[in-house]
Motif scaffolding. Structure first.
Motif, PDB file in Angstrom:
ATOM      1  N   MET A   1      22.870  -8.986  44.889  1.00  0.00           N
ATOM      2  CA  MET A   1      21.571  -9.410  45.380  1.00  0.00           C
ATOM      3  C   MET A   1      21.613  -9.417  46.899  1.00  0.00           C
ATOM      4  O   MET A   1      22.573  -9.912  47.492  1.00  0.00           O
ATOM      5  CB  MET A   1      21.251 -10.812  44.861  1.00  0.00           C
ATOM      6  N   LEU A   2      20.552  -8.862  47.496  1.00  0.00           N
ATOM      7  CA  LEU A   2      20.413  -8.960  48.949  1.00  0.00           C
ATOM      8  C   LEU A   2      19.660 -10.247  49.283  1.00  0.00           C
ATOM      9  O   LEU A   2      18.657 -10.564  48.643  1.00  0.00           O
ATOM     10  CB  LEU A   2      19.639  -7.769  49.512  1.00  0.00           C
ATOM     11  N   VAL A   3      20.156 -10.955  50.257  1.00  0.00           N
ATOM     12  CA  VAL A   3      19.507 -12.173  50.740  1.00  0.00           C
ATOM     13  C   VAL A   3      18.786 -11.818  52.030  1.00  0.00           C
ATOM     14  O   VAL A   3      19.410 -11.407  53.007  1.00  0.00           O
ATOM     15  CB  VAL A   3      20.526 -13.305  50.986  1.00  0.00           C
ATOM     16  N   ASP A   4      17.474 -11.957  52.009  1.00  0.00           N
ATOM     17  CA  ASP A   4      16.664 -11.619  53.178  1.00  0.00           C
ATOM     18  C   ASP A   4      16.908 -12.621  54.303  1.00  0.00           C
ATOM     19  O   ASP A   4      17.251 -13.787  54.070  1.00  0.00           O
ATOM     20  CB  ASP A   4      15.190 -11.597  52.782  1.00  0.00           C
ATOM     21  N   ASN A   6      14.932 -14.251  56.211  1.00  0.00           N
ATOM     22  CA  ASN A   6      14.122 -15.467  56.266  1.00  0.00           C
ATOM     23  C   ASN A   6      14.727 -16.605  55.451  1.00  0.00           C
ATOM     24  O   ASN A   6      14.642 -17.758  55.848  1.00  0.00           O
ATOM     25  CB  ASN A   6      12.667 -15.199  55.869  1.00  0.00           C
ATOM     26  N   VAL A   7      15.378 -16.295  54.341  1.00  0.00           N
ATOM     27  CA  VAL A   7      15.995 -17.332  53.509  1.00  0.00           C
ATOM     28  C   VAL A   7      17.172 -17.973  54.251  1.00  0.00           C
ATOM     29  O   VAL A   7      17.324 -19.199  54.263  1.00  0.00           O
ATOM     30  CB  VAL A   7      16.435 -16.747  52.152  1.00  0.00           C
ATOM     31  N   LEU A   8      17.992 -17.150  54.865  1.00  0.00           N
ATOM     32  CA  LEU A   8      19.142 -17.688  55.600  1.00  0.00           C
ATOM     33  C   LEU A   8      18.717 -18.468  56.838  1.00  0.00           C
ATOM     34  O   LEU A   8      19.294 -19.512  57.150  1.00  0.00           O
ATOM     35  CB  LEU A   8      20.095 -16.548  55.969  1.00  0.00           C
ATOM     36  N   THR A 113      13.882 -13.512  48.811  1.00  0.00           N
ATOM     37  CA  THR A 113      13.049 -13.469  50.012  1.00  0.00           C
ATOM     38  C   THR A 113      11.855 -14.398  49.875  1.00  0.00           C
ATOM     39  O   THR A 113      11.456 -14.744  48.765  1.00  0.00           O
ATOM     40  CB  THR A 113      12.542 -12.036  50.283  1.00  0.00           C
ATOM     41  N   ARG A 114      11.283 -14.769  51.009  1.00  0.00           N
ATOM     42  CA  ARG A 114       9.990 -15.467  51.006  1.00  0.00           C
ATOM     43  C   ARG A 114       8.853 -14.528  51.379  1.00  0.00           C
ATOM     44  O   ARG A 114       7.699 -14.892  51.306  1.00  0.00           O
ATOM     45  CB  ARG A 114      10.004 -16.632  52.010  1.00  0.00           C
ATOM     46  N   ASP A 115       9.160 -13.318  51.793  1.00  0.00           N
ATOM     47  CA  ASP A 115       8.149 -12.378  52.265  1.00  0.00           C
ATOM     48  C   ASP A 115       8.169 -11.143  51.367  1.00  0.00           C
ATOM     49  O   ASP A 115       8.979 -10.246  51.561  1.00  0.00           O
ATOM     50  CB  ASP A 115       8.440 -12.000  53.717  1.00  0.00           C
ATOM     51  N   VAL A 116       7.274 -11.084  50.406  1.00  0.00           N
ATOM     52  CA  VAL A 116       7.311 -10.026  49.399  1.00  0.00           C
ATOM     53  C   VAL A 116       6.409  -8.837  49.714  1.00  0.00           C
ATOM     54  O   VAL A 116       6.505  -7.808  49.057  1.00  0.00           O
ATOM     55  CB  VAL A 116       6.939 -10.574  48.005  1.00  0.00           C
ATOM     56  N   ARG A 117       5.549  -8.917  50.699  1.00  0.00           N
ATOM     57  CA  ARG A 117       4.470  -7.937  50.848  1.00  0.00           C
ATOM     58  C   ARG A 117       4.938  -6.491  50.937  1.00  0.00           C
ATOM     59  O   ARG A 117       4.405  -5.633  50.251  1.00  0.00           O
ATOM     60  CB  ARG A 117       3.559  -8.303  52.010  1.00  0.00           C
ATOM     61  N   ARG A 118       5.895  -6.161  51.743  1.00  0.00           N
ATOM     62  CA  ARG A 118       6.320  -4.758  51.835  1.00  0.00           C
ATOM     63  C   ARG A 118       7.195  -4.357  50.654  1.00  0.00           C
ATOM     64  O   ARG A 118       7.141  -3.224  50.196  1.00  0.00           O
ATOM     65  CB  ARG A 118       7.035  -4.490  53.150  1.00  0.00           C
ATOM     66  N   VAL A 120       6.946  -5.349  47.519  1.00  0.00           N
ATOM     67  CA  VAL A 120       6.075  -5.091  46.367  1.00  0.00           C
ATOM     68  C   VAL A 120       5.353  -3.763  46.514  1.00  0.00           C
ATOM     69  O   VAL A 120       5.278  -2.971  45.573  1.00  0.00           O
ATOM     70  CB  VAL A 120       5.061  -6.246  46.186  1.00  0.00           C
ATOM     71  N   GLY A 121       4.827  -3.505  47.684  1.00  0.00           N
ATOM     72  CA  GLY A 121       4.017  -2.318  47.889  1.00  0.00           C
ATOM     73  C   GLY A 121       4.790  -1.015  47.962  1.00  0.00           C
ATOM     74  O   GLY A 121       4.251   0.040  47.645  1.00  0.00           O
ATOM     75  N   TYR A 122       6.051  -1.064  48.357  1.00  0.00           N
ATOM     76  CA  TYR A 122       6.797   0.174  48.588  1.00  0.00           C
ATOM     77  C   TYR A 122       8.039   0.322  47.714  1.00  0.00           C
ATOM     78  O   TYR A 122       8.586   1.420  47.613  1.00  0.00           O
ATOM     79  CB  TYR A 122       7.185   0.279  50.067  1.00  0.00           C
ATOM     80  N   PHE A 123       8.480  -0.747  47.098  1.00  0.00           N
ATOM     81  CA  PHE A 123       9.678  -0.696  46.258  1.00  0.00           C
ATOM     82  C   PHE A 123       9.413  -1.446  44.951  1.00  0.00           C
ATOM     83  O   PHE A 123       9.999  -2.496  44.681  1.00  0.00           O
ATOM     84  CB  PHE A 123      10.881  -1.294  47.015  1.00  0.00           C
ATOM     85  N   PRO A 124       8.525  -0.908  44.125  1.00  0.00           N
ATOM     86  CA  PRO A 124       8.099  -1.630  42.925  1.00  0.00           C
ATOM     87  C   PRO A 124       9.209  -1.851  41.902  1.00  0.00           C
ATOM     88  O   PRO A 124       9.078  -2.718  41.031  1.00  0.00           O
ATOM     89  CB  PRO A 124       6.984  -0.748  42.356  1.00  0.00           C
ATOM     90  N   THR A 125      10.308  -1.101  41.986  1.00  0.00           N
ATOM     91  CA  THR A 125      11.389  -1.292  41.029  1.00  0.00           C
ATOM     92  C   THR A 125      12.324  -2.435  41.418  1.00  0.00           C
ATOM     93  O   THR A 125      13.166  -2.846  40.616  1.00  0.00           O
ATOM     94  CB  THR A 125      12.230  -0.011  40.883  1.00  0.00           C
ATOM     95  N   VAL A 126      12.179  -2.955  42.628  1.00  0.00           N
ATOM     96  CA  VAL A 126      13.073  -4.023  43.095  1.00  0.00           C
ATOM     97  C   VAL A 126      12.584  -5.358  42.576  1.00  0.00           C
ATOM     98  O   VAL A 126      11.438  -5.747  42.812  1.00  0.00           O
ATOM     99  CB  VAL A 126      13.153  -4.027  44.644  1.00  0.00           C
ATOM    100  N   ALA A 127      13.462  -6.056  41.872  1.00  0.00           N
ATOM    101  CA  ALA A 127      13.147  -7.410  41.416  1.00  0.00           C
ATOM    102  C   ALA A 127      13.213  -8.359  42.607  1.00  0.00           C
ATOM    103  O   ALA A 127      14.119  -8.248  43.437  1.00  0.00           O
ATOM    104  CB  ALA A 127      14.131  -7.851  40.331  1.00  0.00           C
ATOM    105  N   LEU A 128      12.253  -9.248  42.686  1.00  0.00           N
ATOM    106  CA  LEU A 128      12.182 -10.203  43.798  1.00  0.00           C
ATOM    107  C   LEU A 128      12.304 -11.617  43.275  1.00  0.00           C
ATOM    108  O   LEU A 128      11.696 -11.968  42.270  1.00  0.00           O
ATOM    109  CB  LEU A 128      10.860 -10.045  44.547  1.00  0.00           C
ATOM    110  N   VAL A 129      13.079 -12.403  43.983  1.00  0.00           N
ATOM    111  CA  VAL A 129      13.124 -13.840  43.751  1.00  0.00           C
ATOM    112  C   VAL A 129      12.457 -14.446  44.969  1.00  0.00           C
ATOM    113  O   VAL A 129      12.951 -14.330  46.088  1.00  0.00           O
ATOM    114  CB  VAL A 129      14.562 -14.356  43.591  1.00  0.00           C
ATOM    115  N   SER A 130      11.306 -15.064  44.725  1.00  0.00           N
ATOM    116  CA  SER A 130      10.497 -15.576  45.835  1.00  0.00           C
ATOM    117  C   SER A 130       9.682 -16.762  45.353  1.00  0.00           C
ATOM    118  O   SER A 130       9.534 -16.963  44.146  1.00  0.00           O
ATOM    119  CB  SER A 130       9.552 -14.484  46.343  1.00  0.00           C
ATOM    120  N   PRO A 131       9.156 -17.541  46.297  1.00  0.00           N
ATOM    121  CA  PRO A 131       8.243 -18.608  45.891  1.00  0.00           C
ATOM    122  C   PRO A 131       7.013 -17.980  45.218  1.00  0.00           C
ATOM    123  O   PRO A 131       6.721 -16.805  45.417  1.00  0.00           O
ATOM    124  CB  PRO A 131       7.842 -19.284  47.197  1.00  0.00           C
ATOM    125  N   ASP A 132       6.320 -18.772  44.442  1.00  0.00           N
ATOM    126  CA  ASP A 132       5.123 -18.259  43.752  1.00  0.00           C
ATOM    127  C   ASP A 132       4.262 -17.546  44.717  1.00  0.00           C
ATOM    128  O   ASP A 132       3.768 -16.531  44.652  1.00  0.00           O
ATOM    129  CB  ASP A 132       4.327 -19.379  43.112  1.00  0.00           C
TER     130      ASP A 132
END
Length: 132
Positions: A1-4, A6-8, A113-118, A120-132
């Motif tokens: 898992m990559l840790v973005d 912003n989380v760190l 990550t807390r910032d999902v916008r890019r 989601v839009g460009y890497f739809p196969t990547v699972a994200l763990v983020s706040p709602d």
């Protein structure tokens, strides 16, 4: 898992709004995944440290290695950036989020990550763990 980044930064700066969530997620995800950052995230984190030794010591204490970015991920990041520009994006350099997202896509890793916008839009196969 990559840790973005912003989380760190939330944890390191003890962010009043996000530190608790980020700490909880780092602990929970470490039970499921091996946590990693890449050189782009390392560079972004360097802004919060006065020396490379301090940054390296913190990463060692957190047991988060820096993993190199595969060349296919760098290629994919460039292609995602082209899509971004075609969609009206105004930045002129490949953005860090594209490199991070492409790395996760090629490695088949999720991103914390807390910032999902890019992502989601460009890497739809990547699972994200983020706040709602």
């Amino acid at each position: 898992m990559l840790v973005d980044t912003n989380v760190l930064v939330d944890v390191l700066a003890n962010d009043p709004e996000w530190a608790d969530w980020s700490i909880a997620q780092l602990r929970a995800q470490a039970q499921i995944h091996r946590l990693h950052i890449n050189p782009v995230i390392h560079a972004e984190l360097s802004l919060t440290f006065s020396t490379v030794e301090a940054l390296e010591g913190t990463l060692a204490a957190l047991q988060i290695p820096v993993t190199e970015i595969p060349r296919p991920a760098l290629f994919l990041a460039g292609k995602a950036f082209v899509q971004y520009r075609r969609r009206g994006g105004t930045k002129s350099n490949v953005l860090a989020d594209f490199i991070i997202g492409a790395h996760a896509a090629v490695a088949e890793w999720p991103v914390l990550t807390r910032d999902v916008r890019r992502y989601v839009g460009y890497f739809p196969t990547v699972a994200l763990v983020s706040p709602d």
